[in-house]
Design a protein around this motif. Sequence first.
Motif, short mmCIF file in Angstrom:
data_model
loop_
_atom_site.label_atom_id
_atom_site.label_comp_id
_atom_site.label_asym_id
_atom_site.label_seq_id
_atom_site.Cartn_x
_atom_site.Cartn_y
_atom_site.Cartn_z
N PRO A 2 7.29 20.20 36.71
CA PRO A 2 7.80 18.84 36.64
C PRO A 2 7.19 18.09 35.45
CG PRO A 2 7.10 19.38 38.86
CD PRO A 2 6.61 20.48 37.99
N TYR A 3 8.01 17.39 34.72
CA TYR A 3 7.52 16.66 33.56
C TYR A 3 8.33 15.38 33.39
CZ TYR A 3 11.57 18.16 30.76
OH TYR A 3 12.84 18.37 30.28
N ASP A 4 7.72 14.42 32.69
CA ASP A 4 8.42 13.23 32.24
C ASP A 4 8.60 13.32 30.74
OD1 ASP A 4 8.47 12.14 34.80
OD2 ASP A 4 6.55 11.11 34.54
N ALA A 5 9.53 12.56 30.22
CA ALA A 5 9.80 12.57 28.79
C ALA A 5 9.67 11.16 28.23
CB ALA A 5 11.20 13.11 28.50
N ASP A 75 2.08 4.85 23.68
CA ASP A 75 1.31 4.23 24.75
C ASP A 75 2.21 3.42 25.69
OD1 ASP A 75 -1.33 3.32 25.93
OD2 ASP A 75 -0.52 1.39 25.30
N ALA A 76 3.16 2.69 25.12
CA ALA A 76 4.07 1.89 25.94
C ALA A 76 4.94 2.77 26.83
CB ALA A 76 4.95 1.02 25.04
N GLY A 77 5.43 3.87 26.28
CA GLY A 77 6.28 4.76 27.08
C GLY A 77 5.51 5.49 28.15
N LEU A 78 4.29 5.89 27.82
CA LEU A 78 3.49 6.67 28.77
C LEU A 78 3.13 5.85 30.01
CD1 LEU A 78 2.38 9.59 28.65
CD2 LEU A 78 0.18 8.61 27.99
N ARG A 79 3.11 4.55 29.90
CA ARG A 79 2.78 3.69 31.03
C ARG A 79 3.82 3.78 32.15
NH1 ARG A 79 -1.29 0.00 29.75
NH2 ARG A 79 -1.84 0.01 27.52
N HIS A 80 5.00 4.30 31.83
CA HIS A 80 6.07 4.42 32.83
C HIS A 80 6.19 5.84 33.39
CE1 HIS A 80 7.76 0.41 31.99
NE2 HIS A 80 7.39 0.65 30.75
N THR A 81 5.25 6.71 33.07
CA THR A 81 5.32 8.10 33.51
C THR A 81 4.29 8.36 34.61
OG1 THR A 81 3.73 8.94 31.87
CG2 THR A 81 6.05 8.80 31.21
N THR A 82 4.60 9.36 35.44
CA THR A 82 3.68 9.73 36.53
C THR A 82 3.45 11.24 36.62
OG1 THR A 82 5.54 9.81 38.08
CG2 THR A 82 4.33 7.73 37.93
N ALA A 83 4.21 12.04 35.90
CA ALA A 83 4.09 13.49 36.01
C ALA A 83 2.82 13.98 35.32
CB ALA A 83 5.31 14.17 35.41
N GLN A 84 2.42 15.20 35.64
CA GLN A 84 1.23 15.80 35.06
C GLN A 84 1.43 16.11 33.58
OE1 GLN A 84 0.05 19.36 37.08
NE2 GLN A 84 -1.69 19.78 35.73
N TYR A 85 2.68 16.38 33.21
CA TYR A 85 2.99 16.71 31.83
C TYR A 85 3.97 15.69 31.26
CZ TYR A 85 1.14 21.21 33.39
OH TYR A 85 0.35 22.20 33.92
N ALA A 86 3.85 15.42 29.96
CA ALA A 86 4.76 14.51 29.28
C ALA A 86 5.26 15.18 28.01
CB ALA A 86 4.08 13.20 28.94
N VAL A 87 6.57 15.26 27.88
CA VAL A 87 7.18 15.74 26.65
C VAL A 87 7.44 14.52 25.78
CG1 VAL A 87 9.23 16.82 25.65
CG2 VAL A 87 8.17 17.79 27.69
N VAL A 88 6.92 14.53 24.56
CA VAL A 88 7.03 13.41 23.64
C VAL A 88 7.91 13.83 22.48
CG1 VAL A 88 5.78 11.83 22.13
CG2 VAL A 88 4.78 12.52 24.32
N LEU A 89 8.97 13.05 22.23
CA LEU A 89 9.97 13.43 21.24
C LEU A 89 10.37 12.22 20.40
CD1 LEU A 89 12.27 15.37 23.74
CD2 LEU A 89 10.63 16.41 22.15
#
Length: 298
Positions: A2-5, A75-89
């Motif tokens: 599971p990941y957030d983007a 930083d602003a986008g990451l504040r809305h994520t909760t998953a262990q992994y984040a894909v940044v694009l």
Amino acid sequence: MPYDAVVLAGGAARRLGGADKPGVRVGGRRLLDRVLEACAGARTTVVVADPRPTARPVRWAREEPPGGGPVAALDAGLRHTTAQYAVVLSADLPFLEEVTVRRLLTALHTSGADGALLTDADGRDQPLVAAYRTTALRRALTELAGAASTGGRAGAGALAGLPLRRLAGALDLTRVPDPLASFDCDTWDDIADARARIREHEHVLDEWISAVKAELGIDLDVDTGVLLDLARDAAHGVARPAAPLTTFLVGYAAAQGEGGPEAVAEAARKAAALALRWEEENSAPLSAEKPDPGPDAG
């Protein structure tokens, strides 16, 4: 996994003369929508930019101040994520595909690093085509903000204007070479190159099918080779206009049934068999056909 983007789409695009870069179309689709398709498996997708229509539902965020650069936007986008992994694009990757996102996540998981990023044709790191452990990313951002505050840049805009290499340098990264998926569109020459490349013979059918599915809102993977073979058989065995009509009817029949790839394959098999019978009937001499003698013969 599971990941957030987090997709960064709020840059000024100065090398494009201030054009709306995420909205520029390549292969008939907006650059932003192409990137959103590649991360369609994300549990939550956050786009850091002013809201706009998109092909997929997303959450919106904005860095403080707006236009504060990629570190503040991340930083602003990451504040809305909760998953262990984040894909940044970034939002200007015309050749990024979902398989590349999975490769990044796999590399991150197996390496034990803080992040896995693509490298381009020249071997340069592309930190905005990457997968990160969110705990490591948040820690690095907090440390950067703290250092900026010590230097007199306190508050919500502490990360504004910081170069992305400062953030990447604070992380343990593993690298995945991929010259095509890491190709980004910074100039109009890049846009022209991307538009020409997707029309090359070996890419054009896949690109066209993806564009049509996106335009029609279809999320279905089918064996295009089977459909192409069916079209060829119908054109050869019946008549050339039978090819598009037959493939349309196969799709319609599949939609009336279960509607999945198996339904398409079964309908295509039946139509192909019919085309073969049609051709055999037309080409076989009448003398080769023996009528049924019936039950009383002999």
